[in-house]
Write a protein that holds these residues in place. Structure first.
Motif, PDB file in Angstrom:
ATOM      1  N   SER A   6      15.567  -8.113  -8.581  1.00  0.00           N
ATOM      2  CA  SER A   6      14.722  -9.043  -7.643  1.00  0.00           C
ATOM      3  C   SER A   6      13.786  -8.672  -9.153  1.00  0.00           C
ATOM      4  N   PRO A   7      12.909  -9.799  -9.820  1.00  0.00           N
ATOM      5  CA  PRO A   7      11.998  -9.938 -10.634  1.00  0.00           C
ATOM      6  C   PRO A   7      10.382  -9.760  -9.385  1.00  0.00           C
ATOM      7  N   GLY A   8       9.723 -10.047 -10.456  1.00  0.00           N
ATOM      8  CA  GLY A   8       8.598  -9.591 -10.283  1.00  0.00           C
ATOM      9  C   GLY A   8       7.152  -8.123 -10.831  1.00  0.00           C
ATOM     10  N   GLU A   9       6.557  -8.253 -10.816  1.00  0.00           N
ATOM     11  CA  GLU A   9       6.023  -6.283 -11.058  1.00  0.00           C
ATOM     12  C   GLU A   9       4.721  -6.365  -9.834  1.00  0.00           C
ATOM     13  N   ASN A  10       3.237  -7.130  -9.591  1.00  0.00           N
ATOM     14  CA  ASN A  10       3.410  -6.742  -8.074  1.00  0.00           C
ATOM     15  C   ASN A  10       2.635  -7.804  -6.920  1.00  0.00           C
ATOM     16  N   ALA A  11       2.117  -7.595  -6.369  1.00  0.00           N
ATOM     17  CA  ALA A  11       1.842  -8.974  -4.676  1.00  0.00           C
ATOM     18  C   ALA A  11       0.410  -9.214  -5.682  1.00  0.00           C
ATOM     19  N   PHE A  12      -0.371  -8.465  -6.314  1.00  0.00           N
ATOM     20  CA  PHE A  12      -1.709  -8.781  -7.004  1.00  0.00           C
ATOM     21  C   PHE A  12      -2.096  -7.554  -7.488  1.00  0.00           C
ATOM     22  N   ASP A  13      -2.220  -8.392  -8.565  1.00  0.00           N
ATOM     23  CA  ASP A  13      -3.055  -7.395  -9.867  1.00  0.00           C
ATOM     24  C   ASP A  13      -4.608  -8.297  -9.816  1.00  0.00           C
ATOM     25  N   SER A  14      -5.531  -6.905 -10.180  1.00  0.00           N
ATOM     26  CA  SER A  14      -6.670  -7.749 -10.662  1.00  0.00           C
ATOM     27  C   SER A  14      -6.810  -7.185 -12.514  1.00  0.00           C
ATOM     28  N   LYS A  15      -7.811  -7.892 -12.873  1.00  0.00           N
ATOM     29  CA  LYS A  15      -7.817  -7.914 -14.426  1.00  0.00           C
ATOM     30  C   LYS A  15      -9.360  -8.481 -14.524  1.00  0.00           C
ATOM     31  N   THR A  16     -10.389  -7.637 -14.713  1.00  0.00           N
ATOM     32  CA  THR A  16     -11.832  -8.489 -15.198  1.00  0.00           C
ATOM     33  C   THR A  16     -11.838  -8.019 -16.482  1.00  0.00           C
ATOM     34  N   PRO A  17     -13.482  -8.533 -16.922  1.00  0.00           N
ATOM     35  CA  PRO A  17     -14.781  -7.531 -17.793  1.00  0.00           C
ATOM     36  C   PRO A  17     -14.743  -6.823 -17.975  1.00  0.00           C
ATOM     37  N   PRO A  18     -14.898  -5.651 -18.480  1.00  0.00           N
ATOM     38  CA  PRO A  18     -15.323  -4.500 -19.144  1.00  0.00           C
ATOM     39  C   PRO A  18     -16.520  -4.102 -18.050  1.00  0.00           C
ATOM     40  N   ASP A  19     -17.329  -4.749 -17.342  1.00  0.00           N
ATOM     41  CA  ASP A  19     -19.050  -4.297 -17.345  1.00  0.00           C
ATOM     42  C   ASP A  19     -19.468  -5.625 -16.609  1.00  0.00           C
ATOM     43  N   GLY A  20     -20.718  -4.956 -15.907  1.00  0.00           N
ATOM     44  CA  GLY A  20     -21.640  -6.050 -15.652  1.00  0.00           C
ATOM     45  C   GLY A  20     -21.093  -5.918 -14.270  1.00  0.00           C
ATOM     46  N   HIS A  78     -12.439  -3.688 -12.566  1.00  0.00           N
ATOM     47  CA  HIS A  78     -14.309  -3.562 -12.439  1.00  0.00           C
ATOM     48  C   HIS A  78     -14.539  -4.631 -10.963  1.00  0.00           C
ATOM     49  N   ILE A  79     -13.851  -4.497 -10.299  1.00  0.00           N
ATOM     50  CA  ILE A  79     -13.553  -4.549  -8.574  1.00  0.00           C
ATOM     51  C   ILE A  79     -14.578  -3.617  -8.125  1.00  0.00           C
ATOM     52  N   ASP A  80     -14.958  -4.819  -6.877  1.00  0.00           N
ATOM     53  CA  ASP A  80     -14.719  -4.432  -4.823  1.00  0.00           C
ATOM     54  C   ASP A  80     -13.980  -4.947  -4.461  1.00  0.00           C
ATOM     55  N   GLY A 102     -11.427   4.653 -16.738  1.00  0.00           N
ATOM     56  CA  GLY A 102     -10.647   5.023 -17.430  1.00  0.00           C
ATOM     57  C   GLY A 102      -9.997   3.850 -18.375  1.00  0.00           C
ATOM     58  N   GLY A 103      -8.725   3.522 -18.636  1.00  0.00           N
ATOM     59  CA  GLY A 103      -8.745   2.778 -19.854  1.00  0.00           C
ATOM     60  C   GLY A 103      -8.383   1.235 -18.936  1.00  0.00           C
ATOM     61  N   ARG A 104      -8.107   1.375 -17.009  1.00  0.00           N
ATOM     62  CA  ARG A 104      -8.150   0.253 -16.614  1.00  0.00           C
ATOM     63  C   ARG A 104      -9.047   0.023 -15.706  1.00  0.00           C
ATOM     64  N   GLY A 105     -10.532   0.086 -15.914  1.00  0.00           N
ATOM     65  CA  GLY A 105     -10.922   0.138 -15.437  1.00  0.00           C
ATOM     66  C   GLY A 105     -11.613   1.059 -14.326  1.00  0.00           C
ATOM     67  N   ASP A 106     -12.811   0.506 -12.993  1.00  0.00           N
ATOM     68  CA  ASP A 106     -12.911   1.884 -12.738  1.00  0.00           C
ATOM     69  C   ASP A 106     -13.234   0.881 -10.921  1.00  0.00           C
ATOM     70  N   ALA A 107     -11.875   0.314 -10.565  1.00  0.00           N
ATOM     71  CA  ALA A 107     -12.241   0.280  -9.060  1.00  0.00           C
ATOM     72  C   ALA A 107     -13.133   0.430  -8.502  1.00  0.00           C
ATOM     73  N   ARG A 108     -13.277  -0.043  -6.913  1.00  0.00           N
ATOM     74  CA  ARG A 108     -14.238   0.546  -5.695  1.00  0.00           C
ATOM     75  C   ARG A 108     -13.473  -0.121  -4.780  1.00  0.00           C
ATOM     76  N   GLY A 144       2.310   5.588   0.097  1.00  0.00           N
ATOM     77  CA  GLY A 144       1.657   5.020   0.945  1.00  0.00           C
ATOM     78  C   GLY A 144       0.505   4.143  -0.250  1.00  0.00           C
ATOM     79  N   VAL A 145      -0.496   5.601  -0.348  1.00  0.00           N
ATOM     80  CA  VAL A 145      -1.676   4.881  -1.291  1.00  0.00           C
ATOM     81  C   VAL A 145      -1.785   5.996  -2.618  1.00  0.00           C
ATOM     82  N   ARG A 146      -1.322   5.479  -3.803  1.00  0.00           N
ATOM     83  CA  ARG A 146      -1.690   5.860  -5.168  1.00  0.00           C
ATOM     84  C   ARG A 146      -3.239   6.025  -5.918  1.00  0.00           C
ATOM     85  N   ALA A 147      -3.710   6.953  -6.066  1.00  0.00           N
ATOM     86  CA  ALA A 147      -5.442   6.604  -6.170  1.00  0.00           C
ATOM     87  C   ALA A 147      -5.077   7.442  -7.448  1.00  0.00           C
ATOM     88  N   GLU A 148      -5.712   7.425  -8.564  1.00  0.00           N
ATOM     89  CA  GLU A 148      -5.573   7.280 -10.154  1.00  0.00           C
ATOM     90  C   GLU A 148      -6.834   7.395 -10.859  1.00  0.00           C
TER      91      GLU A 148
END
Length: 321
Positions: A176-190, A222-224, A245-251, A265-269
């Motif tokens: 079974s290949p693959g990592e995630n159904a969805f993965d977010s990457k963004t600029p670090p700020d703004g 850096h997502i909402d 942290g190193g992977r940003g600050d999601a909301r 179910g939900v993994r909060a990091e």
């Protein structure tokens, strides 16, 4: 007239199947129509509607369909058999709908290299009623270059992983290949990138892979994000929400979703801030409803209306033939 006690009325309301307008999963067929045009690569450099292409990449890499224009709709296409990304989006106001994207595999099962179903830059992008599977990266990933800001809406999609039925270069049947159904990457700020995922069916992200934690949704940087009316089944982690942290600050806000057959179910990091879980439904075979890593205190955390999940089929749309 006899009245239902308030607490019982609330309980029964939580078990009521969703209205059809809120059910999860693709609402119609994804893929080509009759008399599709066969091509091996598609470059879209002008605005307009691009419809009914069967894009067989014949093992080639890069962006199999590359969209560099604004105001583009890609509809009723099948994109497959590549070692690169199915669709690369580099324009704004782009809609991808009713597409089937599959078998984008690069590297080997032991050393997979990213080949995503859909990727590109944030910028008023909508992905609707698509079926994406068998990728060696993520079904959908925005933005690997971390250069752009904007919005992305994913709705009524089927994003899944599972054992390959046949051998493919570098991969064996049953893997079974693959990592995630969805993965977010963004600029670090703004300004934060805006993410909406609603009425999607995400499953199969459960077998061992090259990454330490395999999740249906890997929400970071850096997502909402607002995740609503989605169904998760047979995953290692359904929702991975990552804080400072190193992977940003999601909301992250999760509303009216349901999770079945899942390790976590939900993994909060990393002490994620502002995580809100509203009216989450859990099946009896979810081993752990919530886990916290990198700190137990979550500023602004809210979890209300948690309840047992009804039969999964009651939450799923019945696709039209």
């Amino acid at each position: 007239m006899q009245r239902t006690p308030l607490f019982l009325g609330v309980f029964l309301g939580l078990l009521t199947p969703l209205h059809a307008a809120e059910q999860a999963g693709a609402s119609g067929p994804a893929g080509t129509l009759a008399n599709a045009k066969l091509v091996h690569r598609l470059e879209i450099t002008k605005p307009g509607l691009y419809e009914n292409f069967r894009v067989d990449a014949q093992g080639q890499g890069g962006n199999i369909v590359k969209i560099t224009a604004d105001d583009v709709t890609l509809r009723n296409c099948e994109i497959f058999n590549g070692t690169g990304n199915g669709v690369g989006v580099f324009g704004t106001r782009v809609v991808i709908e009713n597409c089937r994207i599959h078998h984008l595999l690069n590297g080997t099962y032991e050393k997979q290299t990213d080949a995503h179903g859909i990727t590109g830059r944030w910028g008023d992008v909508t992905i609707r009623n698509c079926d994406i599977s068998y990728v060696s990266g993520d079904c959908i990933q925005f933005d690997p270059d971390r250069r752009q800001r904007g919005s992305l809406t994913i709705e009524k999609c089927h994003l899944w992983a599972g054992p390959l039925a046949e051998d493919a270069p570098g991969f064996k049947a049953g893997q079974s290949p693959g990592e995630n159904a969805f993965d977010s990457k963004t600029p670090p700020d703004g300004e934060r990138c805006k993410l909406v995922i609603r009425q999607c069916y995400l499953h199969g992200w459960n077998q061992p892979s090259q990454i330490l934690t395999r999740a249906a949704l890997n929400l970071k940087e850096h997502i909402d994000a607002v995740i609503s009316h989605c169904v998760f089944d047979d995953n290692e982690v359904a929702i991975r929400a990552r804080g400072p942290g190193g992977r940003g600050d999601a909301r992250v806000v999760v509303e009216d979703c349901a999770i079945y057959r899942t390790k976590v179910g939900v993994r909060a990091e990393d002490k994620i801030e502002g995580l809100k879980i509203l009216r989450m439904a859990y099946g009896p075979d979810v081993k752990s409803r919530e886990e916290r890593h990198g700190g137990k205190e979550l500023p602004g955390y809210e979890n209300t209306g948690e309840h047992d999940a009804p039969p999964m089929e009651s939450l799923m749309v019945k696709p039209r033939s």
